[in-house]
Design a protein around this motif. Structure first.
Motif, PDB file in Angstrom:
ATOM      1  N   ASP A 200      40.554  51.424  44.261  1.00  0.00           N
ATOM      2  CA  ASP A 200      39.627  50.312  44.479  1.00  0.00           C
ATOM      3  C   ASP A 200      38.567  50.261  43.388  1.00  0.00           C
ATOM      4  N   GLN A 201      38.551  51.265  42.505  1.00  0.00           N
ATOM      5  CA  GLN A 201      37.635  51.283  41.373  1.00  0.00           C
ATOM      6  C   GLN A 201      38.358  50.679  40.172  1.00  0.00           C
ATOM      7  N   LEU A 202      37.983  49.476  39.801  1.00  0.00           N
ATOM      8  CA  LEU A 202      38.666  48.736  38.744  1.00  0.00           C
ATOM      9  C   LEU A 202      37.772  48.602  37.521  1.00  0.00           C
ATOM     10  N   SER A 203      38.392  48.593  36.351  1.00  0.00           N
ATOM     11  CA  SER A 203      37.622  48.386  35.132  1.00  0.00           C
ATOM     12  C   SER A 203      38.390  47.489  34.170  1.00  0.00           C
ATOM     13  N   PHE A 204      37.634  46.855  33.262  1.00  0.00           N
ATOM     14  CA  PHE A 204      38.196  45.918  32.307  1.00  0.00           C
ATOM     15  C   PHE A 204      37.432  46.035  30.985  1.00  0.00           C
ATOM     16  N   LEU A 205      38.128  45.827  29.873  1.00  0.00           N
ATOM     17  CA  LEU A 205      37.495  45.667  28.569  1.00  0.00           C
ATOM     18  C   LEU A 205      37.567  44.191  28.221  1.00  0.00           C
ATOM     19  N   ILE A 206      36.416  43.579  28.030  1.00  0.00           N
ATOM     20  CA  ILE A 206      36.348  42.129  27.848  1.00  0.00           C
ATOM     21  C   ILE A 206      35.724  41.825  26.495  1.00  0.00           C
ATOM     22  N   ARG A 207      36.372  40.985  25.731  1.00  0.00           N
ATOM     23  CA  ARG A 207      35.821  40.614  24.438  1.00  0.00           C
ATOM     24  C   ARG A 207      34.534  39.817  24.633  1.00  0.00           C
TER      25      ARG A 207
ATOM     26  N   GLY B  19      52.255  33.438  46.558  1.00  0.00           N
ATOM     27  CA  GLY B  19      51.304  33.292  45.467  1.00  0.00           C
ATOM     28  C   GLY B  19      50.548  34.581  45.205  1.00  0.00           C
ATOM     29  N   PRO B  20      49.717  34.596  44.168  1.00  0.00           N
ATOM     30  CA  PRO B  20      48.938  35.801  43.855  1.00  0.00           C
ATOM     31  C   PRO B  20      48.046  36.216  45.011  1.00  0.00           C
ATOM     32  N   THR B  21      47.829  37.507  45.143  1.00  0.00           N
ATOM     33  CA  THR B  21      46.964  38.039  46.187  1.00  0.00           C
ATOM     34  C   THR B  21      45.508  37.731  45.861  1.00  0.00           C
ATOM     35  N   GLU B  22      44.769  37.228  46.834  1.00  0.00           N
ATOM     36  CA  GLU B  22      43.349  36.957  46.661  1.00  0.00           C
ATOM     37  C   GLU B  22      42.554  38.230  46.955  1.00  0.00           C
ATOM     38  N   LEU B  23      41.664  38.584  46.047  1.00  0.00           N
ATOM     39  CA  LEU B  23      40.893  39.816  46.158  1.00  0.00           C
ATOM     40  C   LEU B  23      39.403  39.526  46.053  1.00  0.00           C
ATOM     41  N   THR B  24      38.606  40.360  46.689  1.00  0.00           N
ATOM     42  CA  THR B  24      37.149  40.286  46.579  1.00  0.00           C
ATOM     43  C   THR B  24      36.638  41.628  46.089  1.00  0.00           C
ATOM     44  N   ALA B  25      35.662  41.581  45.179  1.00  0.00           N
ATOM     45  CA  ALA B  25      35.099  42.820  44.633  1.00  0.00           C
ATOM     46  C   ALA B  25      33.621  42.614  44.360  1.00  0.00           C
ATOM     47  N   VAL B  26      32.919  43.722  44.127  1.00  0.00           N
ATOM     48  CA  VAL B  26      31.505  43.647  43.755  1.00  0.00           C
ATOM     49  C   VAL B  26      31.303  44.362  42.431  1.00  0.00           C
ATOM     50  N   VAL B  27      30.334  43.884  41.673  1.00  0.00           N
ATOM     51  CA  VAL B  27      30.027  44.452  40.362  1.00  0.00           C
ATOM     52  C   VAL B  27      29.328  45.798  40.532  1.00  0.00           C
ATOM     53  N   ASP B  28      29.821  46.804  39.817  1.00  0.00           N
ATOM     54  CA  ASP B  28      29.165  48.107  39.762  1.00  0.00           C
ATOM     55  C   ASP B  28      28.361  48.262  38.471  1.00  0.00           C
ATOM     56  N   GLU B  29      29.028  47.991  37.333  1.00  0.00           N
ATOM     57  CA  GLU B  29      28.381  48.158  36.039  1.00  0.00           C
ATOM     58  C   GLU B  29      28.874  47.104  35.062  1.00  0.00           C
TER      59      GLU B  29
ATOM     60  N   LYS C 259      32.928  47.179  35.320  1.00  0.00           N
ATOM     61  CA  LYS C 259      33.410  48.050  36.383  1.00  0.00           C
ATOM     62  C   LYS C 259      33.079  47.417  37.720  1.00  0.00           C
ATOM     63  N   ILE C 260      34.081  47.341  38.595  1.00  0.00           N
ATOM     64  CA  ILE C 260      33.893  46.716  39.893  1.00  0.00           C
ATOM     65  C   ILE C 260      34.556  47.557  40.974  1.00  0.00           C
ATOM     66  N   THR C 261      34.162  47.304  42.224  1.00  0.00           N
ATOM     67  CA  THR C 261      34.808  47.935  43.371  1.00  0.00           C
ATOM     68  C   THR C 261      35.432  46.852  44.238  1.00  0.00           C
ATOM     69  N   ALA C 262      36.744  46.955  44.456  1.00  0.00           N
ATOM     70  CA  ALA C 262      37.451  45.985  45.288  1.00  0.00           C
ATOM     71  C   ALA C 262      37.321  46.364  46.756  1.00  0.00           C
ATOM     72  N   GLN C 263      37.599  45.409  47.644  1.00  0.00           N
ATOM     73  CA  GLN C 263      37.447  45.670  49.074  1.00  0.00           C
ATOM     74  C   GLN C 263      38.499  46.631  49.596  1.00  0.00           C
TER      75      GLN C 263
ATOM     76  N   PHE D 281      43.736  45.011  33.399  1.00  0.00           N
ATOM     77  CA  PHE D 281      43.146  46.213  33.988  1.00  0.00           C
ATOM     78  C   PHE D 281      43.120  47.321  32.936  1.00  0.00           C
ATOM     79  N   SER D 282      42.034  48.084  32.901  1.00  0.00           N
ATOM     80  CA  SER D 282      41.998  49.285  32.061  1.00  0.00           C
ATOM     81  C   SER D 282      41.910  50.539  32.927  1.00  0.00           C
ATOM     82  N   SER D 283      42.044  50.372  34.231  1.00  0.00           N
ATOM     83  CA  SER D 283      41.885  51.469  35.198  1.00  0.00           C
ATOM     84  C   SER D 283      43.227  51.845  35.802  1.00  0.00           C
ATOM     85  N   GLN D 284      43.194  52.892  36.608  1.00  0.00           N
ATOM     86  CA  GLN D 284      44.418  53.431  37.207  1.00  0.00           C
ATOM     87  C   GLN D 284      44.910  52.549  38.346  1.00  0.00           C
ATOM     88  N   PRO D 285      46.211  52.253  38.397  1.00  0.00           N
ATOM     89  CA  PRO D 285      46.753  51.480  39.514  1.00  0.00           C
ATOM     90  C   PRO D 285      46.536  52.194  40.843  1.00  0.00           C
ATOM     91  N   GLY D 286      46.352  51.398  41.904  1.00  0.00           N
ATOM     92  CA  GLY D 286      46.253  51.948  43.241  1.00  0.00           C
ATOM     93  C   GLY D 286      44.874  52.405  43.656  1.00  0.00           C
TER      94      GLY D 286
END
Length: 341
Positions: free
Chosen positions: A162-169, A103-113, A125-129, A155-160
């Protein structure tokens, strides 16, 4: 050296495994507790058959024609029990991930911005564990804090990283939008699962045309983040359409990509006929400098009306690119099944 292998299952789930020197994909998957289909593991039965159109590998000559014919080999089919990677690869597995205990990998992250970048778009913008591998263009499901509901965002960020970003309507009354705008705070925890999706960048072996609508720009930003560290020679052209001029986002990033990637160019289009923007109308009105033929790969992501309009335009004008990959997204107030870029 070890290679990263993306196993892309029929239900859209992608799992990444590491394949060691002289190790088959089947063995590497089993080592990662992913039970790919197999009966013999000797290249005889064909049960482990998949496809690989991205990456280098060796199949050897120990399998029989009944398991993998020359025609299938020419079409990109592989036997995972015989496939020894010689680079990072994407392997398509023609069954659901649940049947392989993957199944899909379960991930935990915290909100940065959380940034309101336009009246209609939110940047998260979030940081994954730990660093998150995904194929550029894919999405992840994010649980709305305080609920059991999830929403899917590209995802709107670079693969690989831990700094992830998204554009959300920014949807009025939307469950995630309401939380992001009114409640989210730096350090808040988020639960994610993924990556998911068959909309991702394939090897750039010919001209590429990218068509984005609204926050459907997100997966293309991830693709360009990936491409900026690649040696790309073929032209890549993006046409980015929005309803109103103040809906345009990510322009600074696009300018940076245009500077870093010599073959990349882009234009922006505003649908509102009263706009003073240099280009008005729809993306289909401004394809005059795009190579729309069988030597072009086309990627399209946007709201359903835009996607349907482009599909209709291609059909009516008998445009048949070499490959055509598209993804619709729609805002969701209560549904957990819509794909939202």
């Amino acid at each position: 050296m070890p290679y990263n292998i993306a196993l892309n299952f029929e239900d859209g789930v992608t799992r990444f495994i590491t394949c060691n020197d002289d190790e088959t994909v089947l063995d590497a998957a089993y080592r990662a507790h992913i039970r790919l289909p197999m009966d013999c593991s000797d290249g005889v039965c064909g049960t482990c058959k998949g496809a690989c159109h991205q990456g280098k590998f060796d199949l050897g000559d120990e399998y029989i024609d009944d398991a993998l014919s020359d025609e299938e080999l020419e079409a990109g089919k592989v036997l995972t029990c015989q496939m020894v990677p010689a680079s990072d690869c994407v392997v398509e597995i023609p069954i659901a991930s649940s049947l392989c205990k993957a199944g899909p990998t379960e991930l935990t992250a915290v909100v940065d911005e959380v940034n309101l970048v336009s009246p209609t778009a939110i940047e998260l913008k979030i940081t994954a564990q730990s660093p998150v591998e995904f194929l550029a263009g894919q999405y992840v499901n994010i649980q709305v804090p305080g609920t059991q509901e999830t929403r899917a965002y590209s995802f709107s960020s670079q693969p690989g990283s831990d700094q992830l970003s998204f554009l959300i309507r920014n949807v009025s009354g939307g469950l995630m939008s309401t939380w992001l705008v009114g409640k989210a705070r730096t350090g808040d925890s988020l639960s994610l699962n993924g990556p998911m999706g068959s909309f991702y960048l394939r090897p750039v072996e010919r001209p590429v045309l990218m068509l984005a609508g609204g926050t459907g720009l997100a997966p293309f930003l991830a693709m360009l983040e990936y491409l900026k560290v690649q040696d790309v020679e073929h032209p890549i052209h993006l046409i980015y359409g929005v309803t109103n001029e103040d809906d345009l986002v990510g322009l600074a990033a696009l300018e940076v990509f245009a500077d870093i990637i010599p073959s990349f160019s882009y234009k922006t289009v505003v649908a509102n006929p009263e706009s003073q923007h240099p280009l008005t109308g729809y993306v289909t009105h401004h394809m005059e400098d795009a190579a729309l033929d069988q030597a072009t790969d086309v990627y399209l992501c946007g709201p359903p009306p835009m996607v349907d309009a482009v599909l209709g335009y291609f059909r009516d004008n008998t445009i048949k690119p070499h490959s055509f990959h598209y993804e619709k997204f729609a805002p969701s107030l209560v549904s957990t099944k819509e794909k939202v870029a």
